[in-house]
Structure formats: C-alpha cells, structure tokens
Design a protein around this motif. Structure first.
Motif, PDB file in Angstrom:
ATOM      1  N   PHE A  87      11.384  -0.416   9.628  1.00  0.00           N
ATOM      2  CA  PHE A  87      11.419  -1.756   9.037  1.00  0.00           C
ATOM      3  C   PHE A  87      10.796  -1.701   7.660  1.00  0.00           C
ATOM      4  O   PHE A  87       9.813  -0.989   7.442  1.00  0.00           O
ATOM      5  CB  PHE A  87      10.597  -2.752   9.871  1.00  0.00           C
ATOM      6  CG  PHE A  87      11.263  -3.233  11.108  1.00  0.00           C
ATOM      7  CD1 PHE A  87      11.974  -4.427  11.118  1.00  0.00           C
ATOM      8  CD2 PHE A  87      11.183  -2.505  12.280  1.00  0.00           C
ATOM      9  CE1 PHE A  87      12.590  -4.882  12.266  1.00  0.00           C
ATOM     10  CE2 PHE A  87      11.789  -2.949  13.435  1.00  0.00           C
ATOM     11  CZ  PHE A  87      12.501  -4.138  13.430  1.00  0.00           C
ATOM     12  N   THR A  88      11.336  -2.475   6.734  1.00  0.00           N
ATOM     13  CA  THR A  88      10.656  -2.746   5.471  1.00  0.00           C
ATOM     14  C   THR A  88      10.105  -4.165   5.590  1.00  0.00           C
ATOM     15  O   THR A  88      10.843  -5.090   5.925  1.00  0.00           O
ATOM     16  CB  THR A  88      11.614  -2.651   4.269  1.00  0.00           C
ATOM     17  OG1 THR A  88      12.121  -1.320   4.205  1.00  0.00           O
ATOM     18  CG2 THR A  88      10.888  -2.982   2.969  1.00  0.00           C
ATOM     19  N   VAL A  89       8.811  -4.284   5.362  1.00  0.00           N
ATOM     20  CA  VAL A  89       8.132  -5.574   5.441  1.00  0.00           C
ATOM     21  C   VAL A  89       7.761  -5.985   4.029  1.00  0.00           C
ATOM     22  O   VAL A  89       7.256  -5.170   3.258  1.00  0.00           O
ATOM     23  CB  VAL A  89       6.855  -5.458   6.316  1.00  0.00           C
ATOM     24  CG1 VAL A  89       6.098  -6.756   6.344  1.00  0.00           C
ATOM     25  CG2 VAL A  89       7.216  -5.011   7.712  1.00  0.00           C
ATOM     26  N   SER A  90       8.022  -7.235   3.686  1.00  0.00           N
ATOM     27  CA  SER A  90       7.711  -7.741   2.346  1.00  0.00           C
ATOM     28  C   SER A  90       6.820  -8.969   2.455  1.00  0.00           C
ATOM     29  O   SER A  90       7.008  -9.796   3.346  1.00  0.00           O
ATOM     30  CB  SER A  90       9.003  -8.131   1.618  1.00  0.00           C
ATOM     31  OG  SER A  90       9.857  -7.019   1.521  1.00  0.00           O
ATOM     32  N   GLN A  95      -1.989  -7.086  -0.152  1.00  0.00           N
ATOM     33  CA  GLN A  95      -2.685  -7.772   0.936  1.00  0.00           C
ATOM     34  C   GLN A  95      -2.686  -6.902   2.194  1.00  0.00           C
ATOM     35  O   GLN A  95      -1.698  -6.236   2.504  1.00  0.00           O
ATOM     36  CB  GLN A  95      -2.011  -9.115   1.256  1.00  0.00           C
ATOM     37  CG  GLN A  95      -2.116 -10.127   0.152  1.00  0.00           C
ATOM     38  CD  GLN A  95      -3.551 -10.508  -0.138  1.00  0.00           C
ATOM     39  OE1 GLN A  95      -4.314 -10.865   0.752  1.00  0.00           O
ATOM     40  NE2 GLN A  95      -3.932 -10.436  -1.396  1.00  0.00           N
ATOM     41  N   ALA A  96      -3.786  -6.930   2.930  1.00  0.00           N
ATOM     42  CA  ALA A  96      -3.902  -6.188   4.190  1.00  0.00           C
ATOM     43  C   ALA A  96      -3.143  -6.932   5.290  1.00  0.00           C
ATOM     44  O   ALA A  96      -3.158  -8.167   5.340  1.00  0.00           O
ATOM     45  CB  ALA A  96      -5.362  -6.036   4.577  1.00  0.00           C
ATOM     46  N   THR A 127      -1.959  -1.855   4.072  1.00  0.00           N
ATOM     47  CA  THR A 127      -1.995  -2.761   2.927  1.00  0.00           C
ATOM     48  C   THR A 127      -0.635  -2.723   2.243  1.00  0.00           C
ATOM     49  O   THR A 127      -0.094  -1.636   1.998  1.00  0.00           O
ATOM     50  CB  THR A 127      -3.105  -2.347   1.938  1.00  0.00           C
ATOM     51  OG1 THR A 127      -4.363  -2.414   2.626  1.00  0.00           O
ATOM     52  CG2 THR A 127      -3.145  -3.271   0.739  1.00  0.00           C
ATOM     53  N   LEU A 128      -0.085  -3.890   1.972  1.00  0.00           N
ATOM     54  CA  LEU A 128       1.186  -3.955   1.263  1.00  0.00           C
ATOM     55  C   LEU A 128       0.998  -3.368  -0.133  1.00  0.00           C
ATOM     56  O   LEU A 128      -0.055  -3.546  -0.755  1.00  0.00           O
ATOM     57  CB  LEU A 128       1.683  -5.402   1.181  1.00  0.00           C
ATOM     58  CG  LEU A 128       1.904  -6.102   2.533  1.00  0.00           C
ATOM     59  CD1 LEU A 128       2.346  -7.548   2.310  1.00  0.00           C
ATOM     60  CD2 LEU A 128       2.908  -5.358   3.389  1.00  0.00           C
ATOM     61  N   ASN A 133       5.374  -4.555  -0.490  1.00  0.00           N
ATOM     62  CA  ASN A 133       6.174  -3.939   0.570  1.00  0.00           C
ATOM     63  C   ASN A 133       5.392  -2.909   1.365  1.00  0.00           C
ATOM     64  O   ASN A 133       4.440  -2.322   0.872  1.00  0.00           O
ATOM     65  CB  ASN A 133       7.406  -3.250  -0.033  1.00  0.00           C
ATOM     66  CG  ASN A 133       8.304  -4.219  -0.750  1.00  0.00           C
ATOM     67  OD1 ASN A 133       8.624  -5.277  -0.234  1.00  0.00           O
ATOM     68  ND2 ASN A 133       8.696  -3.877  -1.967  1.00  0.00           N
ATOM     69  N   ALA A 134       5.843  -2.684   2.590  1.00  0.00           N
ATOM     70  CA  ALA A 134       5.350  -1.598   3.435  1.00  0.00           C
ATOM     71  C   ALA A 134       6.495  -1.176   4.337  1.00  0.00           C
ATOM     72  O   ALA A 134       7.336  -1.994   4.725  1.00  0.00           O
ATOM     73  CB  ALA A 134       4.155  -2.045   4.279  1.00  0.00           C
ATOM     74  N   VAL A 135       6.530   0.114   4.664  1.00  0.00           N
ATOM     75  CA  VAL A 135       7.531   0.637   5.588  1.00  0.00           C
ATOM     76  C   VAL A 135       6.830   0.908   6.912  1.00  0.00           C
ATOM     77  O   VAL A 135       5.776   1.545   6.943  1.00  0.00           O
ATOM     78  CB  VAL A 135       8.188   1.916   5.032  1.00  0.00           C
ATOM     79  CG1 VAL A 135       9.133   2.521   6.053  1.00  0.00           C
ATOM     80  CG2 VAL A 135       8.922   1.598   3.741  1.00  0.00           C
ATOM     81  N   ILE A 136       7.417   0.415   8.000  1.00  0.00           N
ATOM     82  CA  ILE A 136       6.832   0.561   9.331  1.00  0.00           C
ATOM     83  C   ILE A 136       7.816   1.326  10.209  1.00  0.00           C
ATOM     84  O   ILE A 136       8.986   0.951  10.317  1.00  0.00           O
ATOM     85  CB  ILE A 136       6.532  -0.814   9.948  1.00  0.00           C
ATOM     86  CG1 ILE A 136       5.529  -1.559   9.073  1.00  0.00           C
ATOM     87  CG2 ILE A 136       6.041  -0.679  11.379  1.00  0.00           C
ATOM     88  CD1 ILE A 136       5.321  -3.003   9.442  1.00  0.00           C
ATOM     89  N   GLY A 137       7.331   2.408  10.820  1.00  0.00           N
ATOM     90  CA  GLY A 137       8.152   3.208  11.717  1.00  0.00           C
ATOM     91  C   GLY A 137       7.887   2.838  13.170  1.00  0.00           C
ATOM     92  O   GLY A 137       6.763   2.536  13.554  1.00  0.00           O
ATOM     93  N   VAL A 138       8.950   2.879  13.981  1.00  0.00           N
ATOM     94  CA  VAL A 138       8.838   2.548  15.405  1.00  0.00           C
ATOM     95  C   VAL A 138       9.469   3.671  16.223  1.00  0.00           C
ATOM     96  O   VAL A 138      10.589   4.117  15.926  1.00  0.00           O
ATOM     97  CB  VAL A 138       9.532   1.204  15.723  1.00  0.00           C
ATOM     98  CG1 VAL A 138       9.395   0.863  17.197  1.00  0.00           C
ATOM     99  CG2 VAL A 138       8.962   0.088  14.861  1.00  0.00           C
ATOM    100  N   ILE A 139       8.737   4.123  17.232  1.00  0.00           N
ATOM    101  CA  ILE A 139       9.225   5.123  18.186  1.00  0.00           C
ATOM    102  C   ILE A 139       9.032   4.536  19.579  1.00  0.00           C
ATOM    103  O   ILE A 139       9.147   3.338  19.739  1.00  0.00           O
ATOM    104  CB  ILE A 139       8.496   6.473  18.005  1.00  0.00           C
ATOM    105  CG1 ILE A 139       6.966   6.265  18.104  1.00  0.00           C
ATOM    106  CG2 ILE A 139       8.885   7.094  16.673  1.00  0.00           C
ATOM    107  CD1 ILE A 139       6.159   7.538  18.133  1.00  0.00           C
TER     108      ILE A 139
END
Length: 163
Positions: A87-90, A95-96, A127-128, A133-139
C-alpha cells in the motif's frame, strides 16, 4: 460637646475615605490588555492506494499453514514464492503514524492472517516522508482446514492513524 465633636470628626473622616475610595484610588488602578496567539496544524485525511494484493499464488489444497516471509518466500504447507501486498499511504508530510492489520477473512476452509512485512507482526509505526507518503508491506499466512481446490478471495483491514 466632646461627643458632638467626635461624631463630627468621624463623619468627616468617613466622608474623606469615601471620596478617596470612589475618586482618588480609582485613578491609581489601571487595566491593560494584549493580544495572544494560537496555532494549529490541520492534518490531511489519510488516503490509501493498494499497489499490490497479497498473492500466495498456486498452493496445494488440504490441511496446513502456508506462511509468507517479507520477501515473498513461502514455507510450511507451501513452497515457492508469493507476492507480498503493498500500500502507498498519503497524508500530512513528516507526521508519525501507527499502522495495524486486523483479522483476515475466511473463505471455504481457508483463513488469511495478515502481518506487516516490516515487523512480522500486526502493528508498527513510521513517519510519513517529506511528501506525506509511506509504503506499507503486507504478508501473512493462510490456514487451510481441509480446504478443497479452487480460488479464494480473502480480505483484511489495514488501519493507519496519526500519532
């Protein structure tokens, strides 16, 4: 006459004090005012883009647990390589945020248990970046309980909150 004089002096003293209290002291007390300041940072609403679904690929049916590692390697009941979700989170820059994944769904004897690839657990924080933006990986892992063959469409919840 002495009594009359004392009453007369007392009345004059009382009148003088009243005059000082009402007029004289009033001019000695002053009120001042100033302007204060306030500030706020208004956080933008967090937005999500699912760039890649978690894909275990083709796995054997039956009973067991299929685990996916951060790089996509599959183990236990499965082998080979799957594709971790991303996911890309914006949101508001720098900000944390706290991140968590909730329980996954079950579809015909197959249950998905999501994990964050950053920690191998269900929670983390980051922290963005300067662009927000931040990239979040999911397994995660699949638990098969006598599962027959066929495609499964499983879901989970990703939650991101400002800290």
């Amino acid at each position: 006459t002495k009594l009359f004089y004392k009453v007369y002096v007392m009345k004059k003293l009382a009148a003088s004090l009243a005059l000082l209290a009402g007029v004289g002291f009033h001019g000695l007390v002053s009120a001042e005012s100033t302007t204060g300041n306030a500030a706020a940072v208004l956080l933008t609403t967090i937005q999500f883009t699912e760039d890649q679904i978690v894909d275990f690929g083709v796995i054997p049916n039956g009973t067991g647990t299929c685990e996916m590692a951060a790089g996509g390697a599959l183990s236990n009941h499965c082998s080979g390589t799957g594709t971790p979700g991303q996911f890309t989170v914006s949101g508001t820059a720098s900000q944390a945020v706290s991140i968590s994944v909730g329980s996954g769904s079950t579809d015909t004897n197959v249950t998905y248990n999501p994990l964050l690839s950053s920690t191998g657990t269900t929670s983390d924080s980051t922290t963005l970046d300067g662009s927000g933006n931040a990239v979040i990986g999911v397994i995660g892992n699949l638990t098969l309980a006598g599962a027959a063959g066929g495609a499964r469409a499983l879901t989970y919840t990703l939650t991101v909150n400002y800290q």
